[in-house]
Design an enzyme around this catalytic site. Structure first.
Site, PDB file in Angstrom:
ATOM      1  N   ARG B 263       2.088  -3.682  -6.170  1.00  0.00           N
ATOM      2  CA  ARG B 263       1.844  -3.437  -7.592  1.00  0.00           C
ATOM      3  C   ARG B 263       2.238  -4.695  -8.355  1.00  0.00           C
ATOM      4  NH1 ARG B 263       5.939   0.261  -9.753  1.00  0.00           N
ATOM      5  NH2 ARG B 263       6.730  -1.623 -10.742  1.00  0.00           N
ATOM      6  N   HIS B 267       4.938  -0.430 -13.581  1.00  0.00           N
ATOM      7  CA  HIS B 267       4.579   0.953 -13.250  1.00  0.00           C
ATOM      8  C   HIS B 267       3.708   1.521 -14.360  1.00  0.00           C
ATOM      9  CE1 HIS B 267       4.832   5.199 -12.340  1.00  0.00           C
ATOM     10  NE2 HIS B 267       5.392   5.409 -13.506  1.00  0.00           N
ATOM     11  N   TYR B 276      14.262  -4.902 -11.580  1.00  0.00           N
ATOM     12  CA  TYR B 276      14.480  -4.460 -10.207  1.00  0.00           C
ATOM     13  C   TYR B 276      13.747  -5.285  -9.151  1.00  0.00           C
ATOM     14  CZ  TYR B 276      10.196  -1.829 -11.374  1.00  0.00           C
ATOM     15  OH  TYR B 276       8.949  -1.478 -11.797  1.00  0.00           O
TER      16      TYR B 276
END
Lengths: 327, 352
Positions: B263, B267, B276
């Site tokens: 990805r 998100h 993160y």
């Protein structure tokens, strides 16, 4: 099984399934042990042989059974799924609340799901833990889901036919202790409505109930008449969601005293909803005492303890007398 | 070629690396494997570029406060497009997870309707009656038992449609994933399940979802083939999915495909991936860009040149702009819409 002869609630349930499957080739059955065994209560006995390719034993997975039923319906079939005991509906709850009940809504009407979920429930059979739980309040709290709860053989037939015919999902709660203990005439009525129905006339007090507790109320009404000279009517709600407001309010207004009786736990039980609806509908015109007799707010207890947990005839009689005499 | 080569077996017998047909530079690694028709590659590239244009526009709209929330496909285009190109939208069912925008478009959900959903025009966003596709799913993994049910209905009715379902790596931790796969295996339904492993479920990396080396390994436990494929390789994804679709259509049951990708974006528009993951990791993933890879392949095959790609990018942006204009003409919901589509009776009452 002849029409007109008295049948058990179980036989009436099976006959409804047979007739629904005869009426439409799209109706299919699925669930744990519903095929070769015919279900743990034998509700589907003989159906696998009678309808080959339309009755399916599934893996032991409640969420998968309900979720697959969603897909079967989208694929054009009319699934009638059995959850072996209603206490295990929790394992399927996300599929029921998030998916099954709101698929029409979440797809803005693109899909509607003619799914019936049959689930035996209720106490009195000394069952293992979870098996006797009455979860109707949790189910009635789900928008988009209808909840039916028959208490007599004729209703097991009529309501189940109606459930299968409904274009939207119906949770069909079958009173397990009545499967073989209650007999009655079978009317092959598949045109009736699921409105509330008076099962006993009486002018002094209205006992409102559904499922197995209807029979507790009928026994209590008999005792009220013979022992106390009180005439109690018994209203069988039959459809727990949406509640038949008109039938409920008319029956209550005519007696002006009401006791709601159920086997589910008291707090936030469906009785609270019945009380609130009566108050909202009748507050301006009538002041009426409404009492509840329900299971205590405890987990369903094991073994003989259930006799202290379930609403007893004595508790119903006491509540009715308090409603009538104000004590 | 697919008739003789069994990709799931080849993968199972290999070193566990995802199957690949194109190198990162777009060159052909496996000349013995038949290549897809040129038109299919062109259509794939068009959809991937359209997907990028939608990502770009919707992210901008969100930043301007004109759109609530958007989840970009960025980085996963080959996994989504390559797999969807293997089914026939006129016959087969699509069960999306949520960020499979180019698959939904190819399946027949018009772009203006898709944008209408993101703009809160819910009624206009309804999937057309003749489009065999479920709505996007917000409850992770819950669509999988539905996909099994649809595929099962095809078996029961002896239809020949196949159901193509998607889920992400995070969904494989859900109970629904297990119950769906198990039932699909037992009933041998015509299902192709594409697990898009983009390495993250919001912030949770795949290593915290599972100790399994590859998600595709799980298929064996359900009694059907699994295969891991380079999800950034349009040709490889299309090839293994085509074989899985053939298997399903010919009554040989389900297949699980793990499309290993990354990805590249967030998100969704409220996420901040820099909290993160390291910039170096993202930079490495960017070098594996699936769009660049298929462009390089198409160029070496003489299907497109740089100017043609640039023209297609502009065309895609124009298509999104036109669809957006139309989407904004659709009515916003009113109070009565709260009560619509709850049940047949509610809708009946509303229309009286």
């Amino acid at each position: 099984m002849d029409v007109g002869r008295d049948v058990t609630l179980l036989e009436a349930t099976r006959r409804a399934l047979v007739d629904a499957m005869e009426a439409s080739e799209r109706v299919v059955l699925l669930g744990q042990d519903v095929g070769r065994l015919g279900g743990v209560f034998r509700a589907t006995e003989g159906l696998l042989e009678r309808f080959p390719g339309r009755v399916f034993d599934t893996p032991l997975a409640e969420g998968g059974i309900v979720g697959a039923s969603v897909g079967l319906a989208i694929g054009g079939l009319v699934p009638v799924a059995e959850i072996q005991f209603a206490g295990f509906l929790h394992q399927a709850f996300h599929q029921i609340t998030q998916q099954l009940a709101r698929y029409r809504f979440r797809s803005r009407g693109r899909f509607h799901l003619p799914v019936t979920i049959r689930a035996p429930y209720g106490g009195g059979l000394r069952m293992p833990e979870f098996h006797p739980d009455s979860l109707e309040a949790q189910l009635a709290n789900v928008p988009g889901l209808k909840v039916f709860a028959p208490a007599f053989p004729d209703d097991a037939y009529a309501l189940l036919r109606e459930a299968v015919r409904d274009p939207d999902p119906v949770l069909f709660l079958e009173p397990q202790r009545l499967y073989r203990s209650v007999r009655g005439p079978l009317h092959l009525d598949d045109t009736g409505s699921s409105a509330a129905r008076l099962r006993r006339e009486g002018d002094d007090v209205l006992l409102v109930s559904w499922g197995p507790a209807v029979h507790t109320c009928l026994t209590a009404a008999q005792e009220l008449e013979t022992g106390h000279g009180v005439q109690a009517a018994v209203l069988d709600l039959r459809r727990l969601s949406p509640i038949d407001d008109r039938g409920l309010c008319e029956a209550a207004a005519a007696r002006r005293r009401v006791v709601v009786v159920h086997e589910g736990v008291r707090t936030a039980g469906l009785g609270a909803e019945v009380v609130a609806r009566l108050q909202e509908a009748l507050a301006d015109t009538i002041s009426l005492p409404i009492l509840r007799v329900a299971a205590p707010d405890t987990p369903y207890p094991p073994g003989r303890l259930e006799d202290h947990f379930l609403p007893s005839t004595g508790k119903v009689v006491a509540a009715a007398l308090r409603a009538v005499h104000g004590r | 070629m697919t008739a003789t080569r069994d990709w799931a077996r080849e993968w199972a017998e290999g070193d566990g690396q995802p199957l690949q047909l194109l190198g990162h530079d777009g060159r052909i690694l496996r000349p013995e494997v038949a290549r897809p028709p040129d038109d299919l590659v062109r259509e794939g590239l068009r959809l991937m570029l359209l997907s990028r244009a939608i990502d770009e526009r919707c992210t901008n709209l969100q930043r301007q406060g004109r759109l609530g929330l958007y989840a970009p496909v960025l980085g996963q285009e080959a996994a989504v497009v390559g797999s969807h190109l293997a089914i026939d939208p006129a016959v087969d069912w699509l069960v999306p997870a949520s960020r499979e925008q180019p698959a939904m478009l190819r399946h027949g959900w018009p772009l203006d309707r898709m944008l209408a959903l993101m703009l809160g025009r819910f009624e206009a966003a309804r999937i057309p009656d003749d489009v065999r596709m479920l709505p996007r799913q917000q409850s992770i993994g819950s669509q999988l038992p539905h996909a099994v049910g649809i595929a099962w209905s095809a078996s029961i009715e002896r239809r020949d449609d196949v159901t193509l379902a998607y889920c992400g790596d995070g969904a494989t931790s859900e109970g629904d994933f297990h119950e769906a796969c198990n039932l699909a295996g037992v009933m041998q339904v015509p299902l192709v399940l594409v697990v898009i492993n983009n390495q993250y479920a919001i912030s949770t990396p795949i290593a915290k979802q599972t100790r399994a080396a590859r998600l595709a390994d799980r298929a064996r436990g359900y009694g059907f083939p699994g295969v891991a494929v380079d999800g950034n390789d349009l040709l490889a994804v299309h090839e293994v999915t085509s074989q899985a679709v053939e298997r399903a259509r010919s009554g040989q049951g389900p297949t699980m495909i793990e499309a290993v990708t990354y990805r590249l974006g967030f998100h969704n528009t409220s996420d901040n991936p820099s909290l993160y993951r390291e910039p170096a990791e993202v930079a490495r993933a960017e070098e594996l860009d699936p769009v660049a890879r298929v462009v390089a392949y198409a160029e070496t095959q003489g299907l497109v040149d740089a100017a043609a790609v640039e023209a297609q990018v502009l065309e895609a942006r124009a298509e999104v702009a036109t669809a957006l204009e139309r989407a904004l003409t659709y009515p916003t919901p009113g109070p009565d819409d709260v009560f619509r589509h709850v049940s047949a009776e509610e809708d009946q009452r509303a229309s009286e």
